[in-house]
Design an enzyme around this catalytic site. Structure first.
Site, PDB file in Angstrom:
ATOM      1  CE  LYS A 168      61.941  13.821  25.045  1.00  0.00           C
ATOM      2  NZ  LYS A 168      60.886  13.236  24.161  1.00  0.00           N
ATOM      3  CE  LYS A 192      63.523  13.835  14.870  1.00  0.00           C
ATOM      4  NZ  LYS A 192      62.130  13.705  15.212  1.00  0.00           N
ATOM      5  CE  LYS A 213      58.944   6.911  16.809  1.00  0.00           C
ATOM      6  NZ  LYS A 213      58.254   7.938  16.873  1.00  0.00           N
TER       7      LYS A 213
HETATM    8  P1  AMP Z   1      59.717  14.633  21.619  1.00  0.00           P
HETATM    9  O1  AMP Z   1      60.938  14.478  21.957  1.00  0.00           O
HETATM   10  O2  AMP Z   1      59.604  13.740  20.305  1.00  0.00           O
HETATM   11  O3  AMP Z   1      58.633  14.293  22.523  1.00  0.00           O
HETATM   12  O4  AMP Z   1      59.343  16.060  21.025  1.00  0.00           O
HETATM   13  C1  AMP Z   1      58.936  17.217  21.856  1.00  0.00           C
HETATM   14  C2  AMP Z   1      59.288  18.472  21.393  1.00  0.00           C
HETATM   15  O5  AMP Z   1      60.500  18.805  20.736  1.00  0.00           O
HETATM   16  C3  AMP Z   1      58.402  18.481  19.891  1.00  0.00           C
HETATM   17  O6  AMP Z   1      57.712  19.848  19.959  1.00  0.00           O
HETATM   18  C4  AMP Z   1      59.364  18.300  18.830  1.00  0.00           C
HETATM   19  O7  AMP Z   1      58.783  19.024  17.843  1.00  0.00           O
HETATM   20  C5  AMP Z   1      60.704  19.110  19.475  1.00  0.00           C
HETATM   21  N1  AMP Z   1      61.976  18.409  19.021  1.00  0.00           N
HETATM   22  C6  AMP Z   1      62.389  17.224  19.176  1.00  0.00           C
HETATM   23  N2  AMP Z   1      63.411  17.073  18.503  1.00  0.00           N
HETATM   24  C7  AMP Z   1      64.043  18.086  17.947  1.00  0.00           C
HETATM   25  C8  AMP Z   1      65.078  18.559  17.110  1.00  0.00           C
HETATM   26  N3  AMP Z   1      65.927  17.802  16.899  1.00  0.00           N
HETATM   27  N4  AMP Z   1      64.850  19.853  16.783  1.00  0.00           N
HETATM   28  C9  AMP Z   1      63.970  20.575  16.855  1.00  0.00           C
HETATM   29  N5  AMP Z   1      62.875  20.490  17.884  1.00  0.00           N
HETATM   30  C10 AMP Z   1      62.843  18.992  18.235  1.00  0.00           C
END
Ligand code: AMP
Length: 326
Positions: A192, A189, A107
């Site tokens: 969002k 990966k 970040k």
């Molecule tokens: P976030 O989008 O960072 O708020 O993450 C929310 C959840 O989604 C967390 O448990 C992350 O580990 C999971 N997550 C986000 N991106 C990925 C991805 N590309 N593959 C697997 N899990 C993901």
């Protein structure tokens, strides 16, 4: 216990890394799932779209199968005990270890002009979210492994200093390993807020899904039978395994192994299977989003349940710390 930040649209990584496990866990465990609005402020200080994002993420979670009658679905800022515990834990977290966190360093690279204290202490707030319910299992994707290790450290440190209050939380997935859903361009990966053309969102139209999948990175194909798949091809296969039938995966595996594979056909099939997977979720989420009164009710009910659990924990915390003066 787990959470998702309202920083954009949910994508396939969120689904397979996290939400799919939430949906199964709600049948077997007492669950708390939240929209992590406070976490989003560390990187998204502009709150103009926050309300809309909170409502949408909630709608998308329900569309994926989360049931507000089975699990507590709430919004992080509706449970102020979270920030109280966060403050206590901050006294047990050290600058050096926080600065070493991989996501913090990432970040800092991405937003060098907004390296705020909230960003540095992100893993402490996340620990507070989890141990506030004295949670045992935390369904998350692979990117969260280090944060969970930190949560165990902070919980143990508290127990060691003030007495046993918290169990050790473990990252959880119903499969053998935590999941990482790769981006379509093979550079990282799905996410969002970054890499949007290489991420499949649960709100993407059928046409957009097809065109994104069509552009997925491939190469000129294997030249020797049974060769090892290059990373970008492995990525396409891992997406295929998530949404396509076992026979389809087998067919393309064997085409790859005998060097007859045509990546155009593979991507066409993957595109159609993705559409079949995503379209019903997209439509359901849109219908739920159109009912704000229902979503408000869900959040209120979830917050009430979460606050009961949080208050019980905070009583134990304050007793252990000697902060019970009357
Ligand atoms: P976030 O989008 O960072 O708020 O993450 C929310 C959840 O989604 C967390 O448990 C992350 O580990 C999971 N997550 C986000 N991106 C990925 C991805 N590309 N593959 C697997 N899990 C993901």
């Amino acid at each position: 216990m787990s959470g998702i930040r309202p920083t954009g649209f949910l994508h396939l990584g969120n689904y397979f890394g996290a939400v799919r496990n939430y949906v199964r866990m709600q049948e077997e465990f007492e669950c708390f799932f939240m929209v992590a609005d406070l976490h989003s402020l560390t990187t998204h200080p502009d709150t103009k779209e926050l309300k809309e994002n909170v409502y949408r993420v909630l709608s998308e979670n329900i569309a994926c199968g989360l049931d507000p009658d089975k699990a507590a679905l709430y919004c992080q800022s509706h449970v102020p005990e979270t920030t109280e515990l966060y403050l206590f834990l901050n006294m047990l977290a050290y600058k050096g270890e926080l600065e070493k966190t991989v996501t913090f360093k990432e970040k800092v690279r991405q937003h060098p002009d907004n390296v705020n204290a909230g960003l540095l202490t992100y893993p402490v707030l996340q620990t507070a979210d989890i141990i506030l319910h004295r949670a045992l299992y935390v369904p998350v994707g692979k990117d969260q492994e280090q944060h969970l290790e930190m949560a165990r450290n902070f919980a143990n440190r508290f127990n060691h200093r003030y007495g046993d209050v918290f169990p050790e939380p473990q990252a959880f997935n119903f499969g053998d390993e935590l999941v990482k859903v790769p981006s379509l361009d093979g550079t990282g990966k799905m996410s969002k807020s970054e890499n949007q053309n290489a991420t499949l969102y649960l709100s993407d139209s059928d046409e957009l899904i097809r065109s994104k999948v069509k552009k997925a990175k491939t190469d000129s194909g294997p030249t020797e039978p049974d060769s090892v798949k290059p990373d970008i091809i492995e990525n396409v296969f891992s997406l295929l395994k998530l949404v396509s039938a076992a026979e389809v995966v087998e067919k393309y595996e064997s085409d790859f192994n005998n060097c007859t594979i045509r990546y155009g056909d593979l991507k066409q099939q993957l595109g159609e299977d993705m559409v079949k997977f995503i379209a019903p979720i997209r439509e359901k989420a849109a219908a739920i989003r159109n009912n704000p009164a229902y979503l408000k009710e869900v959040m209120e009910k979830g917050a009430e349940k979460a606050r009961q659990s949080a208050q019980a924990t905070m009583k134990l915390v304050k007793e252990a710390m000697g902060l019970n003066y009357y």
